[in-house]
Design a protein around this motif. Structure first.
Motif, mmCIF file in Angstrom:
data_model
loop_
_atom_site.group_PDB
_atom_site.id
_atom_site.type_symbol
_atom_site.label_atom_id
_atom_site.label_comp_id
_atom_site.label_asym_id
_atom_site.label_seq_id
_atom_site.Cartn_x
_atom_site.Cartn_y
_atom_site.Cartn_z
ATOM 1 N N UNK A 130 49.772 35.379 39.637
ATOM 2 C CA UNK A 130 49.305 36.441 40.527
ATOM 3 C C UNK A 130 47.804 36.715 40.366
ATOM 4 N N UNK A 131 47.397 37.259 39.237
ATOM 5 C CA UNK A 131 45.994 37.593 39.032
ATOM 6 C C UNK A 131 45.097 36.359 38.918
ATOM 7 N N UNK A 132 45.544 35.278 38.255
ATOM 8 C CA UNK A 132 44.684 34.086 38.242
ATOM 9 C C UNK A 132 44.380 33.550 39.637
ATOM 10 N N UNK A 133 45.335 33.652 40.566
ATOM 11 C CA UNK A 133 45.065 33.166 41.920
ATOM 12 C C UNK A 133 44.026 34.045 42.610
ATOM 13 N N UNK A 134 44.113 35.365 42.426
ATOM 14 C CA UNK A 134 43.106 36.257 43.000
ATOM 15 C C UNK A 134 41.725 35.950 42.424
ATOM 16 N N UNK A 135 41.664 35.699 41.113
ATOM 17 C CA UNK A 135 40.394 35.333 40.484
ATOM 18 C C UNK A 135 39.891 34.006 41.043
ATOM 19 N N UNK A 159 40.248 34.934 31.315
ATOM 20 C CA UNK A 159 39.834 33.646 30.745
ATOM 21 C C UNK A 159 39.191 32.775 31.828
ATOM 22 N N UNK A 160 39.821 32.724 32.999
ATOM 23 C CA UNK A 160 39.318 31.892 34.086
ATOM 24 C C UNK A 160 37.936 32.351 34.535
ATOM 25 N N UNK A 161 37.727 33.657 34.644
ATOM 26 C CA UNK A 161 36.430 34.174 35.069
ATOM 27 C C UNK A 161 35.349 33.916 34.024
ATOM 28 N N UNK A 164 30.432 30.189 38.610
ATOM 29 C CA UNK A 164 30.206 30.695 39.967
ATOM 30 C C UNK A 164 30.047 32.203 40.024
ATOM 31 N N UNK A 165 30.502 32.904 38.974
ATOM 32 C CA UNK A 165 30.409 34.361 38.952
ATOM 33 C C UNK A 165 29.704 34.817 37.680
ATOM 34 N N UNK A 166 29.113 35.997 37.761
ATOM 35 C CA UNK A 166 28.570 36.668 36.580
ATOM 36 C C UNK A 166 29.227 38.032 36.487
ATOM 37 N N UNK A 167 29.949 38.276 35.406
ATOM 38 C CA UNK A 167 30.692 39.528 35.250
ATOM 39 C C UNK A 167 29.720 40.641 34.877
ATOM 40 N N UNK A 168 29.558 41.594 35.789
ATOM 41 C CA UNK A 168 28.666 42.728 35.541
ATOM 42 C C UNK A 168 29.376 43.860 34.823
ATOM 43 N N UNK A 169 30.662 44.015 35.089
ATOM 44 C CA UNK A 169 31.415 45.094 34.456
ATOM 45 C C UNK A 169 32.894 44.746 34.459
ATOM 46 N N UNK A 170 33.582 45.224 33.429
ATOM 47 C CA UNK A 170 35.037 45.182 33.360
ATOM 48 C C UNK A 170 35.488 46.625 33.200
#
Length: 340
Positions: free
Chosen positions: A293-298, A21-23, A28-34
């Motif tokens: 955990x993961x939201x902080x890394x994002x 959700x945050x990404x 600031x980012x463009x998601x190229x792949x998940x």
């Protein structure tokens, strides 16, 4: 500035979904792949969970079109991230899942308790309006993105076990070395584990993949940055559950209650996801807050998107030397730090 191109490798459980959700909400980012792997649940269920996120955003925007600007990575200019399924289990050893915490579907068992969040058939076609569904395995999609984009421009954020990342590196070290940096939420250096006394879950789930990545990072044609976002920092960043779940969202019997102000679709979805972790943590006698955990890394990837090195204002990186225990009787997945 142009957004930083990003590959998200994930095992969608509760905190992975919050990171996604945050990404999606971050220009600031463009998601190229998940790319998806096993971890919090099986790879098949994890793969389905990403569709649930995109579906609930569309449901939210159908009800609140004025919020469209809040999700710049959602159908942005027709751009659809590639979406691929990856590793079903670790490189070696027994498969371990985190369903004890995230539920049998990885999302607090909403498949049983809230079937309204099941994915509609319209989300499955090859011409999915949100994602470019790929028949290739995840590690090949990772290499395709790194091969087509200019070297040093794509960040790879790994929020789950590193199996897909390791396979990509093994398949083509030359292409993989074009990555700008690999950011991994995983491990614990100077704090206790969260899966065993010594180990964090992502590293516990596939320690062989971690070991391979650490051994090869300096051997590839162009050594890449490997930035760890471990429990040492993520466990310190928490949000109280009553800030995430409305106080009157459930009654005394644990049933959904009528809210004075009805939750909007995304709020209702997140509240639903968080109730099981809250209950599990309460049963363990822990504090009533959720570790991000993961939201902080994002968030680190977002904040450092424009940085030429793996630092950003307000952040500090420290070089550490450690190896991974792969098969210890009590220490599988442990980061063995050289303290000399």
């Amino acid at each position: 500035m142009a957004p930083t191109k990003l590959i998200l490798d994930t095992d969608p459980g509760v905190d992975d979904v919050l990171a996604l959700f945050l990404l999606i909400a971050s220009p600031e980012v463009q998601i190229e792949a998940i790319t998806v792997c096993f971890g919090n649940t099986t790879v098949e269920k994890a793969y389905n969970n990403t569709f649930k996120v995109y579906q609930v955003i569309q449901t939210h925007l159908d009800a609140h079109p004025e919020d469209a600007h809040r999700f710049p990575n959602f159908r942005k200019d027709g751009h659809r991230p590639h979406y691929a399924k990856g590793a079903q289990g670790p490189l070696h050893g027994q498969m371990n899942l985190a369903e004890y915490f995230h539920g049998p579907d990885g999302l607090s068992d909403i498949s049983t308790t809230h079937p309204q969040y099941d994915v509609e058939p319209s989300f499955w076609p090859i011409d999915n309006p949100y994602l470019n569904l790929s028949a290739k395995p995840a590690h090949e999609v990772i290499l395709d993105i790194l091969g087509r984009e200019p070297a040093g421009t794509v960040t790879l954020l790994a929020c789950g076990p590193l199996t897909n990342v390791s396979r990509a590196l093994s398949t083509s070290p030359d292409v993989f070395s074009r990555v700008r940096r690999v950011v991994s939420m995983g491990g614990n250096l100077d704090v206790p584990g969260n899966t065993s006394a010594t180990s964090e879950f992502n590293f516990f789930a596939d320690p062989y993949a971690v070991r391979h990545l650490l051994e090869e990072v300096q051997k590839v044609p162009s050594p890449f940055q490997f930035t760890l976002v471990p429990l040492d920092i993520t466990s310190k960043h928490t949000i109280m559950f009553d800030q995430l779940i409305p106080r009157d969202a459930v009654d005394g019997e644990g049933r959904a209650a009528q809210l004075a102000v009805p939750e909007r679709p995304i709020e209702a979805f997140i509240s639903t996801l968080l109730r099981r972790p809250r209950k599990v943590l309460s049963q363990l006698g822990l504090t009533d807050d959720f570790e991000m955990h993961d939201p902080l890394a994002a968030w680190y990837v977002i904040r450092s998107a424009a940085a030429e090195i793996a630092t950003a204002e307000g952040w500090k990186t420290i070089k550490r030397k450690f190896v991974i225990e792969t098969a210890g009787e009590y220490t599988k997945g442990m980061c063995i730090v050289d303290r000399r």
